[in-house]
Write a protein that holds these residues in place. Structure first.
Motif: not given
Length: 458
Positions: A163-185
């Motif tokens: 379970f990963i908290e994803v922030s808007s700043i983290g996304y904008n700065e590319g911290r998710l890389g190529y990771l793809k989720y199975n579930y997203c809320l």
């Protein structure tokens, strides 16, 4: 890449913290701060680490004795990541939104553990495996390589769900890389981080891009609040709205004193809280559990909720003291409108963080004033801002406020008032945090411990 391949064959691994470096480390030095970059290179040498991976922009900042590998674009990073990290087998669950993502992410992880299922949590509260805290994290969403290191560690312990908290700043700065989720809320889209994003539209766009750009073929998306479908046209057929889940399984709610019963066709879940928003988040946790496992949780407890979220620290016959993490207009409104009307004396102790969005301060003050009888304005984490200036803005927009700079003295004063007059005292803004940041100094400070210190004799 050839040299990196050879190093991997020789047993070298990537590390992202200088404290963890050894002579068998390749230091991934990802920072936008030039001064930090220079200092961390020296730390690497002290740890006998001679290999550095860094951005091409630092090509002229070499230190003698170190060997460098440069990346220029995301695809360079992804090649390095795929070389050193095996494809992940565990299921990834992304949690994003303005309010509630910590409660839902952490609560979902805890509910899995309670029901003997192996999971991990990455977010605001740190890195946990099977309810055991492994380490603190500097950011809600860590760097891409750090996430890969944490998930690899979890996989070695046979964890099945992350379970990963994803922030808007983290996304904008590319911290998710190529990771793809199975579930997203997606919890909700309100207002936050405008100091970073510039405006509300950019902020909302980042949140929706997380959902749109990181799904895989069979992903499922859950949305807590109703939003316009056209914003998610690309994945519309994958979306399940929480309201539809509630209707399908006949969820309803009853409230008695400080307890809610969440009743469905299958069982009843008892939750001790004032806060309706906690109930909404609890439904999200149950929704995720059921959707992932295709069964209802057999065990349920209030212990799944994180510290500092509508947490009742003291409870007496005439007085209650609560700690909450509220630090946005919407969070304060959700919290304060859920307090029962029989608590006529409602005191809210709060401040606003320095070096953060200044546009929300007046709005927060007006919201707190609207739903409380007295406001105690104090310092939150002023950081490098003038704390008096922050307090003065809040005072100017409050109806019945007292300014007490020292947070401990403010809590002591609030406890004294509650002891004398009864009612409810809400200490807001810091929640789970156990430090206070003043200028560049980080001091130990826990709202919960200070409350317990002064509430002994109520």
């Amino acid at each position: 890449m050839k040299n990196l391949i050879n190093l991997k064959k020789k047993g070298y691994k990537i590390d992202i913290n200088w404290q963890d470096l050894t002579k068998k480390s390749i230091f991934f030095l990802d920072t936008n701060n030039k001064k930090n970059f220079i200092n961390f290179q020296k730390y690497a040498l002290k740890k006998n680490c001679i290999y550095i991976i860094c951005s091409k922009k630092y090509k002229n900042e070499k230190v003698s004795g170190l060997i460098y590998f440069y990346f220029d674009e995301k695809k360079d990073l992804y090649k390095i990541a795929k070389l050193f990290f095996k494809p992940l087998k565990l299921k990834l669950v992304f949690l994003t939104g303005t309010n509630g993502k910590t409660s839902v992410a952490y609560g979902s992880h805890q509910l899995m553990t309670l029901n003997k299922l192996k999971s991990c949590y990455i977010g605001t509260l740190g890195f946990y495996i099977n309810s055991k805290k492994i380490k603190n994290l500097r950011n809600t969403t860590p760097s891409f390589f750090e996430i890969l290191i944490l998930l690899s560690q979890a996989e070695r312990m046979s964890v099945n769900y992350a379970f990963i908290e994803v922030s808007s700043i983290g996304y904008n700065e590319g911290r998710l890389g190529y990771l793809k989720y199975n579930y997203c809320l997606l919890t909700n889209l309100k207002s936050d981080h405008l100091d970073y994003h510039g405006n509300l539209s950019n902020y909302h766009k980042s949140k929706l891009n997380i959902v749109n750009n990181h799904y895989k073929k069979n992903s499922k998306i859950f949305i807590q609040d109703q939003i316009e479908n056209k914003k998610l046209d690309k994945i519309q057929n994958k979306i399940i709205f929480q309201d539809d889940f509630i209707k399908k399984y006949n969820f309803n709610f009853t409230k008695k004193d400080k307890y809610f019963d969440i009743i469905s066709d299958h069982r009843t879940y008892k939750v001790k809280t004032f806060n309706d928003f906690i109930i909404k988040n609890t439904i999200s946790i149950i929704l995720l559990y059921f959707s992932i496992l295709k069964k209802w949780p057999k065990k349920f407890s209030n212990k799944i909720f994180p510290k500092g979220r509508a947490e009742i620290v003291y409870e007496g016959k005439k007085a209650i003291i609560m700690v909450d993490y509220a630090h946005s207009v919407d969070a304060f409104e959700n919290l304060l409108t859920s307090i029962p009307y029989d608590y006529k004396n409602k005191i809210v102790l709060y401040g606003c963080g320095g070096d953060r969005d200044i546009t929300k301060r007046a709005k927060i003050a007006k919201t707190v004033s609207k739903y409380s009888s007295l406001q105690l304005i104090t310092d939150d984490n002023p950081r490098n801002e003038n704390p008096k200036s922050i307090r003065d803005t809040l005072l100017l927009n409050s109806k019945n406020a007292i300014s007490i700079a020292n947070r401990e003295k403010a809590i002591k004063y609030g406890v004294k008032l509650i002891k004398k007059n009864g009612g409810i005292l809400i200490v807001a803004g810091k929640g789970h945090e156990n430090t206070q940041i003043i200028k560049n100094k980080i001091n130990k400070f826990s709202d919960q411990l200070i409350i317990k210190k002064y509430a002994k004799n109520i």
